[in-house]
Write an enzyme that holds these catalytic residues in place. Sequence first.
Site, PDB file in Angstrom:
ATOM      1  N   PHE A 111       0.801  -1.230   0.000  1.00 28.84           N
ATOM      2  CA  PHE A 111       0.000   0.000   0.000  1.00 28.84           C
ATOM      3  C   PHE A 111       0.828   1.273   0.000  1.00 28.84           C
ATOM      4  CE2 PHE A 111      -0.157   2.607   3.806  1.00 28.84           C
ATOM      5  CZ  PHE A 111       0.483   1.849   4.765  1.00 28.84           C
ATOM      6  N   LYS A 112       2.115   1.151   0.308  1.00 29.65           N
ATOM      7  CA  LYS A 112       2.963   2.331   0.335  1.00 29.65           C
ATOM      8  C   LYS A 112       2.993   3.052  -1.022  1.00 29.65           C
ATOM      9  CE  LYS A 112       4.564   1.507   4.567  1.00 29.65           C
ATOM     10  NZ  LYS A 112       3.973   0.227   4.980  1.00 29.65           N
ATOM     11  N   ASP A 113       2.742   2.312  -2.098  1.00 28.16           N
ATOM     12  CA  ASP A 113       2.709   2.958  -3.417  1.00 28.16           C
ATOM     13  C   ASP A 113       1.608   4.011  -3.519  1.00 28.16           C
ATOM     14  OD1 ASP A 113       4.786   1.454  -4.600  1.00 28.16           O
ATOM     15  OD2 ASP A 113       3.413  -0.196  -5.068  1.00 28.16           O
ATOM     16  N   LEU A 116       3.504   6.904  -2.188  1.00 29.57           N
ATOM     17  CA  LEU A 116       4.853   7.158  -2.692  1.00 29.57           C
ATOM     18  C   LEU A 116       4.925   7.283  -4.204  1.00 29.57           C
ATOM     19  CD1 LEU A 116       6.767   5.185  -0.018  1.00 29.57           C
ATOM     20  CD2 LEU A 116       7.147   7.576  -0.628  1.00 29.57           C
TER      21      LEU A 116
END
Length: 495
Positions: A111-113, A116
């Site tokens: 989920f960091k995408d 980011l």
Amino acid sequence: MKYHSTRNNKLSMTSMEVIKQGLSSEGGLFVPESIPRISKKELEALISADYRQRAKRILSLYLTDYSENQLSFCVDRAYGTQFSSSAIAPVKELEEDLHVLELWHGPTCAFKDMALQILPYLMTTALQSTGDKRKIIILTATSGDTGKAALEGFKDVPGTGILVFYPLEGVSYMQKLQMITQEGDNVSVAAVKGNFDDAQTGVKLIFQDAQLLKEMEQRGLRFSSANSINWGRLVPQIVYYFSAYLDLVKEGRISLGKSINIVVPTGNFGNILAAWYAREMGLPVNRLICASNSNNVLTDFIRTGVYDKRRTFYQTISPSMDILVSSNLERLLYELCDRDDKKLGSLMAKLNKEGYYSIDEAALKKLQSMMWGGYATEEQTLDSIGNTFKSTGYTMDPHTAVGKWVYDEYRRETGDDTVTVLASTASPFKFPGDVLNALEVEGSDDEIELLNQLAEASGLAIPKPLQGLKEKQIRHTAECSADKMKEQVIEFINR
Ligand SMILES: *Cc1c(COP(=O)(O)O)cnc(C)c1O
């Protein structure tokens, strides 16, 4: 909209300044001076909108010094074909009243995408817009997924360089392989002999190193952070909670205005804090359910009002949640302390010095009225994957499985059958060995072969970015102790 710091509320900064800077100079986190509200009418207008349109609307409420064109530019580039789902963050029914919000269709499969992919655009737009000629050096500590997502987001972005620190023994094989094979001319990766908290503390110290900061200034460089302490990481995460709600309305699962619950597998408290902001903005949310693994410092805090990090640190099969100092809790705490920056500063100082703090009865009541905390042990996490697969055919990664376990417990204990959204934070293919184990399939010794085995067992396709890893060359082998991180930074800026 102006911003100040949780430890100094006399500051007044624009969103561009806070996104460039990351952490406030006295060590506090940037927060908006007020939280914008969104009306039912405005929500209604977004039902038929796509993810990008929803993102532009929500971001515009917080990032008021970006022009409409600038926000469009950032959003359109961030949420495009690099996502394997055109919905960007699709919502799927798992059980009656339970829906998973899949946040891992981006280029690094976690989920960091979601944040980011857009942060580099927000940052470089801020640099250009404010006439800032300095080069930004991103320093990031990662519990596994942030590092890769930040590297992928910032690689070869002009005017930036990025150095990622990961705990040597604290990330999964896939996570490590993704990072050490990272391409790009402005990137570097180093392993820290320690755990995530050591790496995160090291980065925070470097950000406050006056001598180093002075040298950076003289050389036309400045530090920033891609961790969720940066407001530019958090604000894009608010969007997907709105988007999930709107999708449920659109599909006729709930009527507009009806409240939902949200379950978030939590580590640094960023993802669940974004859900809290959505709730404060007026998204109809009843309870936020905070799910932890064996590092259950947040569960205890929500239940007792005492935050105590003086406990055993466990390495678990949900490594991105192996955290004892949840940085973003500071932002919620600030609100619970009625925005009293002195009080907040003293709590944080106590945590640093003595390893714990407690909040008063009134603040605890407020916290418990909106949040519920639970945790899953390692065995429960595996059971959660296995049982869910058996009953629904859906394959979850271990982080999502922690959330599912805690959701089941919450329902059993409270009888609350409110329609719920479970944030699914990673693709199961990032943790193929543990997932196969939970599915009772004997896994190969070869990590890449595990991907094929999981594809077969789950009936899912291997995500393209992971499939390509085996051909990639290893490029980053640096290791250091936590007290030598500064030397790594100096080497990086000198190269
Ligand atoms: C980072 C991460 C988490 C924890 O999110 P926080 O914002 O740190 O609470 C959970 N699951 C996965 C897969 C992650 O990468």
